[in-house]
Scaffold this motif. Structure first.
Motif, short mmCIF file in Angstrom:
data_model
loop_
_atom_site.label_atom_id
_atom_site.label_comp_id
_atom_site.label_asym_id
_atom_site.label_seq_id
_atom_site.Cartn_x
_atom_site.Cartn_y
_atom_site.Cartn_z
N ILE A 60 0.84 -1.21 0.00
CA ILE A 60 0.00 0.00 0.00
C ILE A 60 0.87 1.26 0.00
N ALA A 61 1.94 1.24 0.78
CA ALA A 61 2.84 2.41 0.82
C ALA A 61 3.46 2.65 -0.56
N LEU A 68 2.21 1.73 -3.47
CA LEU A 68 1.16 2.18 -4.39
C LEU A 68 0.80 3.64 -4.11
N ASN A 69 0.84 4.06 -2.86
CA ASN A 69 0.57 5.46 -2.53
C ASN A 69 1.58 6.38 -3.21
N PRO A 100 -3.87 10.39 -5.69
CA PRO A 100 -4.43 10.30 -4.34
C PRO A 100 -5.78 9.59 -4.28
N HIS A 101 -6.53 9.62 -5.38
CA HIS A 101 -7.89 9.07 -5.33
C HIS A 101 -7.96 7.60 -5.71
N TRP A 102 -6.82 6.90 -5.73
CA TRP A 102 -6.90 5.45 -6.03
C TRP A 102 -7.66 4.75 -4.92
N SER A 103 -8.04 3.52 -5.12
CA SER A 103 -8.98 2.85 -4.21
C SER A 103 -8.42 2.53 -2.84
N HIS A 104 -7.10 2.58 -2.67
CA HIS A 104 -6.44 2.29 -1.39
C HIS A 104 -6.78 0.90 -0.86
N GLY A 105 -7.03 -0.01 -1.74
CA GLY A 105 -7.31 -1.39 -1.36
C GLY A 105 -7.41 -2.25 -2.60
N ASN A 106 -7.80 -3.48 -2.40
CA ASN A 106 -7.95 -4.46 -3.48
C ASN A 106 -9.44 -4.69 -3.70
N ILE A 115 -7.43 -2.88 -6.91
CA ILE A 115 -6.61 -1.68 -7.00
C ILE A 115 -7.08 -0.89 -8.22
#
Length: 918
Positions: free
Chosen positions: A350-351, A353-354, A359-365, A367
């Motif tokens: 996650i770090a 991918l951040n 910033p508006h990506w899904s922040h989870g799976n 992705i």
């Protein structure tokens, strides 16, 4: 003393050259019996297909009413053909076929295909014709495919021995179908989809050549990378399981099994019989031999493609990368509803991918890398999740949007594949949505061995099939734990057989007490049980056991006691026991008659602080005894939380069986409750399996409930039903998987008076085999393999599973086991192996003796035991190739009756012995 048996890939080609089925798949001379000039006739079509697709051989039409067919000289019978015939294709009326088969056997024809219909599918008259054909086949060595089949194609060598209108494309998929009509549909589909075949086989009624024969043949064929099967009936279950289990380790076998048949035990009186059905048993059988079962024709070929192109996942966790939310949700739904799970991204992933994504990506799976994702963003996201240990596979989804470049994105994924070998990466699937817009990208991915799918839900289901296949294979070849509470099989067998023999004279249903005695003989803990035939006896039993107690109906005819009011629980004193006795007697008399009441059993009231389980066995029409495990108690049929498996079990298979149930998670500990001892439960399941394997007169058995708690395991109730006494021992159902052959276990003393046990190898022996290989010198290795093999290669799990996890129907490996007096640990001193050659009645032998124990007579004794096994298993011939320098082994062979022959290789000789000429 060592003998060579090659592990070289060239050995597969050698085995294929020896295959009797080569007469069918690679003939040099073919007779078409029933060849005709008549337009659209089967005989004309087959002849035309053979001569219009040159295969390097000669075709002979056979028709007593024609001088020539299609301009080719015709013979009246197969006997009149001046050359020996490899393959006869028979397309004549069914009534004429037995006599034609007789002529072919007399003429020494090696293989036949009967395309004619009109046999068992029409009833008793056709079935009788099949019996006549079988009688003729027994007179010779001819192998036969059919009857009632389309025929056989071997596209690589040009053979089209079918009456299909077109020839299949050459490729790497071996296809076998029980339906001729489906064959033609698949053939049409394959030409549109550009799918090629190494072999295209219509198997028909399987009068002779069966699934097992063809799986072995395709398994040996170096051009076949995967095997797909359309199956309507299993036929010889043991043959299928034996072949599939061996071949599935190296080549995927994917089956579409049609039809659902009632199990023979459906109407049985035990809980187990009511809970099994043939389709569940088929699933269990496929799991046991590593076969992947699918639900549609498209799945057959999707899985053949993906398993040939991609590495197998290690688990069920999928990571989804997408540039649109909706397709990711669709893939997630399909994944979760078919048994998979979303990978939970690690903190480091996650770090990373951040750092990469907006910033508006899904922040989870899943992705969601957003609609403006360019090819480089796709590649970088893929590289991040590919190294995430929490993920077992990756699905990349692309939908065409204004900023999307499907072709360049595909090129980026291709570059990733090019720099990472399959063994070093996780499986990658792709869904390029959008039709013609993404066609070029799809082509790039497919050529890079990344399977693509137009819809993401299809890709998610394919991934689930992949991990199920991987899970099944691991279950078969995961080294089990040696049983720590082994049952004295001989003592248990004698006790149980004596008990059953006495009871069998009068009835087929054992009482609860008798059933529990049999369980106890196999080390299964039972609750103390006292039989009382009066109120006074019941009270005496209760006071001896201690209150509170349980009263149950004691009957020789009724198995389900609760159905007739035959159970009274938690009785605190003598008065309660008296009332309960009267209540049971009255209820049974009113509902089924007083003659069914013989008294009660009195048992302690066991704390219900645990889980009620059921363990049982009943019969399946095709597979014989099958095992059941699941949630038990009075509502067992309501919950129907169960798993089916084939005996025999080891600890690994027992655990895999339990994992398929919902109760399994509770047994591991749930919401603060203590877990039960799963190792003890595994061992109990293994002992129960041993009981089922050894006591063949038991038709049905179940323990319900088996109370499992943190304090232990105990059988609270049990029932056993025997086979009808008028059947013979030979008529008893046989196990689909041959159990451990205890008849080959014996003690022996070496020349230096060291005592050893010679016994068949077990899967649990893998750690001992590692130690054994550490004792071998370079000369021993050279004599055994004809070249030096590193220790790390010899003890690799992937290699040792082929040595320890054997099918006793196809090969026998005997080890000499010795208990070291200093360490008290077991050691293997020698290994002898006898391996049947596929589709023959011959075998090769191999020997390997630890250097420290050579010259003690051990090699001679092992080889003599292998010869005894060969005679017992009705082998006709045993042989091996030996290095000319290995004089010691040659002398041993000569002493035991082998003939030593020269070979084309001056450094190698061949030892051969004929065991039977019939």
């Amino acid at each position: 003393m060592q003998v060579f048996k090659s592990n070289d890939p060239a050995y597969d080609i050698l085995r294929l050259e020896r295959q009797p089925l080569n007469a069918i798949f690679a003939p040099q001379t073919v007779a078409v019996i029933g060849a005709s000039d008549q337009a659209n006739s089967v005989g004309r079509t087959i002849l035309w297909n053979l001569i219009s697709h040159p295969f390097g051989g000669t075709v002979f039409p056979v028709n007593p009413k024609r001088h020539s067919v299609l301009g080719i000289k015709t013979y009246a019978t197969v006997k009149d053909i001046p050359e020996s015939i490899d393959l006869a294709i028979i397309a004549t009326p069914a009534s004429t076929v037995p006599d034609i088969i007789a002529e072919c056997v007399d003429a020494g024809v090696e293989g036949a295909i009967i395309v004619s219909a009109g046999f068992r599918e029409i009833g008793t008259v056709g079935a009788e014709l099949e019996q006549q054909i079988k009688q003729q086949l027994r007179r010779g060595k001819m192998r036969l495919i059919g009857p009632n089949c389309l025929g056989v194609m071997h596209p690589r060598n040009g053979i089209n021995a079918t009456f299909a209108s077109v020839m299949a494309r050459p490729g790497n998929v071996g296809f076998i179908s029980q339906s001729g009509a489906l064959c033609t549909a698949i053939l049409d589909w394959s030409l549109r989809e550009n799918v090629g075949f190494s072999a295209f086989i219509s198997i028909g009624s399987m009068l002779d050549v069966s699934w097992g024969d063809l799986i072995y043949y395709l398994g040996d064929d170096p051009h076949t990378h995967s095997i797909v099967i359309y199956m309507e009936s299993i036929g010889d279950a043991r043959s299928f399981l034996s072949a599939a289990r061996e071949v599935a380790l190296t080549k995927p076998i994917i089956v579409l099994k049609a039809g659902r048949t009632e199990a023979a035990a459906k109407a049985a009186t035990s809980h187990t019989g009511a809970l099994t059905d043939s389709d569940e048993v088929i699933d269990a059988a496929f799991r046991r031999c590593g076969v992947l079962r699918v639900n549609s024709i498209s799945d057959l070929f999707d899985m053949a493609e993906v398993l040939a192109k991609q590495p197998r996942p290690k688990g069920s966790r999928l990571t989804i990368i997408t540039n649109a939310g909706g397709p990711g949700v669709l893939a997630t739904d399909a994944l979760m509803t078919t048994g998979g799970e979303l990978a939970e991204l690690s903190a480091s992933a996650i770090a990373a991918l951040n750092q990469l994504l907006p910033p508006h990506w899904s922040h989870g799976n899943p992705i969601d890398i957003l609609g403006d994702a360019e090819p480089e963003r796709y590649l970088q996201a893929l590289e991040i999740v590919a190294t995430d240990p929490s993920s077992d596979g990756i699905l990349v989804i692309l939908t065409p949007q204004a900023m999307t470049d499907p072709t360049l994105t595909a090129e980026r994924l291709k570059s990733y594949i090019a720099t990472h070998t399959a063994s070093a990466r996780k499986p990658i699937l792709a869904s390029w949505m959008g039709g013609t817009e993404v066609a070029t990208g799809e082509m790039i991915l497919n050529r890079a061995s990344i399977p693509t799918y137009p819809y993401p839900d299809t890709a998610a289901r394919v991934f689930n099939y992949m991990w199920q296949y991987s899970y099944n294979l691991r279950g078969i070849y995961e080294t089990p734990v040696l049983s720590t509470h082994a049952v004295d099989g001989a003592t248990a067998r004698t006790l149980v057989e004596t008990t059953i023999a006495k009871i069998h004279q009068a009835r087929m249903i054992l009482t609860e007490v008798e059933s529990k005695q049999i369980l106890a003989a196999y080390g299964i803990p039972i609750v103390a049980t006292c039989v009382a035939k009066s109120e006074a006896e019941a009270i005496n039993c209760a006071e001896g056991i201690g209150y509170p107690v349980v009263l149950k109906l004691f009957s020789e005819t009724i198995t389900h006691k609760t159905d007739v009011g035959g159970v009274q629980l938690n009785l605190p004193n003598a008065a309660a026991v008296q009332r309960a006795y009267q209540a049971i007697a009255t209820s049974v008399s009113d509902k089924v008659g007083v003659e069914h009441f013989l008294g009660v059993t009195v048992q302690p009231m066991v704390s219900t602080d645990g889980y009620e389980l059921i363990i049982g066995s009943s019969l399946d029409l095709h597979f014989g005894p099958v095992l059941l495990f699941g949630s038990g108690g009075q509502l067992v049929e309501v919950f129907q939380d169960r798993a089916i498996a084939l005996p025999p079990l080891n600890t690994t298979l027992a655990r895999r069986m339990m994992e398929q149930t919902r109760i399994y998670k509770a047994l591991l500990g749930l919401r603060g409750r203590q877990p039960i001892d799963m190792n003890a439960l595994e061992q109990l399941m293994v002992r129960f399996s041993q009981l089922v394997v050894e006591q063949r007169w038991i038709k049905e058995i179940d323990i319900n409930p088996l109370l499992a708690s943190p304090h232990g395991l105990i059988a609270l109730d049990a029932r056993i039903i025997l086979h009808e006494p008028n059947i013979t021992a030979d008529e008893l159902p046989k196990l689909a998987i041959r159990p451990y052959p205890t008849q080959y276990v014996t003690d022996w003393t070496m020349k230096d008076r060291t005592s050893v046990t010679i016994r068949p190898i077990r899967p649990e022996d893998e750690p001992l085999m590692i130690q054994f290989h550490q004792t071998l010198s370079e000369q021993s290795i050279y004599f055994r393999y004809f070249h030096l093999v590193k220790l790390s290669q010899r003890v690799a799990h992937e290699r040792l599973i082929r040595i320890c996890f054997i099918d006793y129907d196809r090969e026998m490996a005997l080890v000499a086991e010795y208990q070291n007096p200093q360490t008290k640990a077991s050691e293997i001193l020698a290994l002898g192996r006898l391996s049947k050659l596929h589709s023959t009645n011959e075998a090769e032998f191999a020997l390997l003796v630890s250097d420290r124990f050579q010259c003690q007579g051990l090699g001679t004794e092992l080889l003599e035991r292998l010869l005894q096994v060969g005679r017992h298993e009705h082998l006709k011939r045993i042989h091996a190739e030996i290095l000319r320098d290995n004089r010691v082994m040659q002398r041993v062979c000569e002493k035991l009756g082998f003939q030593i022959h020269r070979t084309e290789d001056p450094s190698v000789v061949k030892a051969e012995i004929i065991l039977s000429t019939t």
